[in-house]
Design an enzyme around this catalytic site. Structure first.
Site, PDB file in Angstrom:
ATOM      1  N   LYS A 262       0.886  -1.181   0.000  1.00 26.91           N
ATOM      2  CA  LYS A 262       0.000   0.000   0.000  1.00 26.91           C
ATOM      3  C   LYS A 262       0.917   1.222   0.000  1.00 26.91           C
ATOM      4  CE  LYS A 262      -3.695   2.538   0.741  1.00 26.91           C
ATOM      5  NZ  LYS A 262      -4.408   2.915  -0.474  1.00 26.91           N
TER       6      LYS A 262
ATOM      7  N   LEU B 179      -5.323   7.380   1.294  1.00 27.44           N
ATOM      8  CA  LEU B 179      -3.939   7.027   1.658  1.00 27.44           C
ATOM      9  C   LEU B 179      -3.778   6.580   3.117  1.00 27.44           C
ATOM     10  CD1 LEU B 179      -2.174   9.981  -0.221  1.00 27.44           C
ATOM     11  CD2 LEU B 179      -1.978   7.572  -0.844  1.00 27.44           C
TER      12      LEU B 179
ATOM     13  N   CYS C 238      -2.330   9.629  -7.305  1.00 18.95           N
ATOM     14  CA  CYS C 238      -3.616   9.391  -6.647  1.00 18.95           C
ATOM     15  C   CYS C 238      -4.566  10.533  -7.017  1.00 18.95           C
ATOM     16  CB  CYS C 238      -3.429   9.316  -5.140  1.00 18.95           C
ATOM     17  SG  CYS C 238      -4.984   9.133  -4.264  1.00 18.95           S
TER      18      CYS C 238
ATOM     19  N   MET D 135      -9.715   5.824  -0.659  1.00 14.82           N
ATOM     20  CA  MET D 135      -9.297   5.358   0.664  1.00 14.82           C
ATOM     21  C   MET D 135      -8.712   6.531   1.471  1.00 14.82           C
ATOM     22  SD  MET D 135      -9.906   2.203  -0.067  1.00 14.82           S
ATOM     23  CE  MET D 135      -9.331   1.373   1.377  1.00 14.82           C
TER      24      MET D 135
ATOM     25  N   ASN E 266       4.253   7.040  -6.127  1.00 16.90           N
ATOM     26  CA  ASN E 266       2.847   7.321  -6.414  1.00 16.90           C
ATOM     27  C   ASN E 266       2.671   8.833  -6.516  1.00 16.90           C
ATOM     28  OD1 ASN E 266       0.136   7.584  -6.560  1.00 16.90           O
ATOM     29  ND2 ASN E 266      -0.324   6.521  -4.648  1.00 16.90           N
TER      30      ASN E 266
ATOM     31  N   GLY F  57      -4.359  -1.714 -15.063  1.00 17.43           N
ATOM     32  CA  GLY F  57      -5.665  -1.110 -15.330  1.00 17.43           C
ATOM     33  C   GLY F  57      -6.583  -2.144 -15.951  1.00 17.43           C
ATOM     34  N   GLY F  58      -7.372  -2.797 -15.116  1.00 20.07           N
ATOM     35  CA  GLY F  58      -8.396  -3.718 -15.622  1.00 20.07           C
ATOM     36  C   GLY F  58      -7.905  -5.056 -16.113  1.00 20.07           C
TER      37      GLY F  58
ATOM     38  N   ASN G 117      -2.594   4.732 -12.914  1.00 20.16           N
ATOM     39  CA  ASN G 117      -3.340   4.781 -11.665  1.00 20.16           C
ATOM     40  C   ASN G 117      -4.835   4.907 -12.014  1.00 20.16           C
ATOM     41  OD1 ASN G 117      -4.179   5.293  -8.933  1.00 20.16           O
ATOM     42  ND2 ASN G 117      -2.142   6.077  -8.508  1.00 20.16           N
TER      43      ASN G 117
HETATM   44  C1  DHB Z   1      -5.326   5.906  -2.875  1.00 19.64           C
HETATM   45  C2  DHB Z   1      -5.881   5.772  -4.135  1.00 19.64           C
HETATM   46  C3  DHB Z   1      -5.057   5.761  -5.245  1.00 19.64           C
HETATM   47  O1  DHB Z   1      -5.520   5.615  -6.518  1.00 19.64           O
HETATM   48  C4  DHB Z   1      -3.699   5.882  -5.068  1.00 19.64           C
HETATM   49  O2  DHB Z   1      -2.880   5.909  -6.107  1.00 19.64           O
HETATM   50  C5  DHB Z   1      -3.173   5.994  -3.816  1.00 19.64           C
HETATM   51  C6  DHB Z   1      -3.990   6.006  -2.719  1.00 19.64           C
HETATM   52  C7  DHB Z   1      -6.122   5.972  -1.658  1.00 19.64           C
HETATM   53  O3  DHB Z   1      -7.248   6.461  -1.699  1.00 19.64           O
HETATM   54  O4  DHB Z   1      -5.620   5.586  -0.591  1.00 19.64           O
END
Ligand code: DHB
Length: 305
Positions: A43, A71, A129, A69, A126, A244-245, A192
């Protein structure tokens, strides 16, 4: 037959676990590794602990999921304990670890990268997001100069390979791919989540996600991810990890033909179960055997036309 080499590292197969899915704990990563993933990704981790957005954080939609989420993670120093517990096992079964990290600026990215470096084989930045806010995520990945600075800062701070995960939510993904490669990216992960999008509960009129908006993943975004990989391959020389998918061996062949050296599976775990990695590898192997091909024969094939 499925063994690949990328960024000077050999992987037993090119089907990896994507960031954000089953990556919250060492036990979850171990489970994905046991189920045949060539590499597993944590994560996204940051400097400080974050509790994330309020629930619901995930909602299923036609063709995939929306998630926001926020992060959530215990902070990189705390998370390292999860990796210490599985490192030897993963080494034994030859599964590599990718450490996904985020930060609000080049300095914070570099700091997290240095802390995590001893515990992972590669880093994935990352910068993509779609709903993090506060200067995190896509606010970096939509800005070529800032993306370049983040990547070059991390590259100056660590020795292990650095992959950079791009957002599809830009008018020209090629421009960002070139910027991060010039910043020193060893590989590019694309893409992403798409969007963000939203879902509304019509009984109450209330947006379903706690954050109202969330990034789209799953089968519906595959054609967009494929186009992004194809475009990136046309402008840079670094390896591309397609995501992606992807749910089948057929999907992997398509991504490789677009230019992906490896792929990541996230939402697919929900569709086909934890053993999706074994299933996809078997399907990919069958395709290659039936057509008397090797991975190198299909890499970038779609660019011949
Ligand atoms: C989250 C969602 C994402 O697409 C990402 O790249 C990193 C974090 C999240 O909501 O935690």
């Amino acid at each position: 037959m499925l063994k690949i080499e990328m960024c000077g590292i050999s992987f037993k197969n090119p089907v990896f676990l994507a960031a954000g899915v089953m990556g919250e704990t060492g036990a979850a990563l171990k489970r994905m590794a046991k189920n045949g993933a060539g590499a597993v990704c944590t994560k996204s981790l940051g400097l400080e602990k974050r509790s994330g957005h309020r629930n619901p954080t995930v909602v299923e939609v036609e063709g995939g999921f929306l998630n926001a989420m926020g992060l959530p993670n215990p902070g990189v120093k705390e998370y390292i304990r999860e990796l210490e517990g599985i490192r030897d096992y993963l080494k034994r079964i030859d599964v590599k670890i990718i450490g996904s990290i985020y930060g609000k600026d080049p300095r914070e990215f570099s700091e997290v990268a240095e802390i995590l470096e001893p515990y992972v084989d590669l880093l994935e930045l990352n910068i993509s997001c779609p709903h993090a806010g506060g200067g995190y995520g896509a606010q970096i990945g939509q800005d070529p100069d800032l993306s370049h600075k983040v990547v070059s800062g991390v590259k100056d701070s660590v020795k292990i390979p650095v992959m950079v995960k791009l957002t599809p939510n830009v008018s020209d993904i090629k421009e960002i791919a070139v910027a991060v490669t010039e910043g020193g990216a060893d590989a590019i992960t694309a893409i992403n989540t798409l969007g963000p999008g939203m879902v509304i509960d019509i009984r109450t009129g209330r947006p379903i996600l706690g954050n109202k908006f969330g990034g789209m993943s799953g089968k519906a975004i595959k054609p967009i991810a494929l186009r992004c990989v194809y475009e990136i391959y046309s402008v840079v020389d670094v390896p591309i990890v397609g995501v992606g998918g992807i749910t089948t061996g057929h999907d992997v062949v398509e991504f490789m033909m677009a230019g992906a050296t490896a792929v990541q599976v996230g939402t697919g775990v929900y569709y086909r179960g934890y053993d999706i990695f074994y299933k996809i590898c078997k399907e990919l192997e069958e395709y290659l055997t039936e057509n008397n091909l090797k991975i190198k024969d299909i890499l970038g094939k779609a660019h011949e036309f």
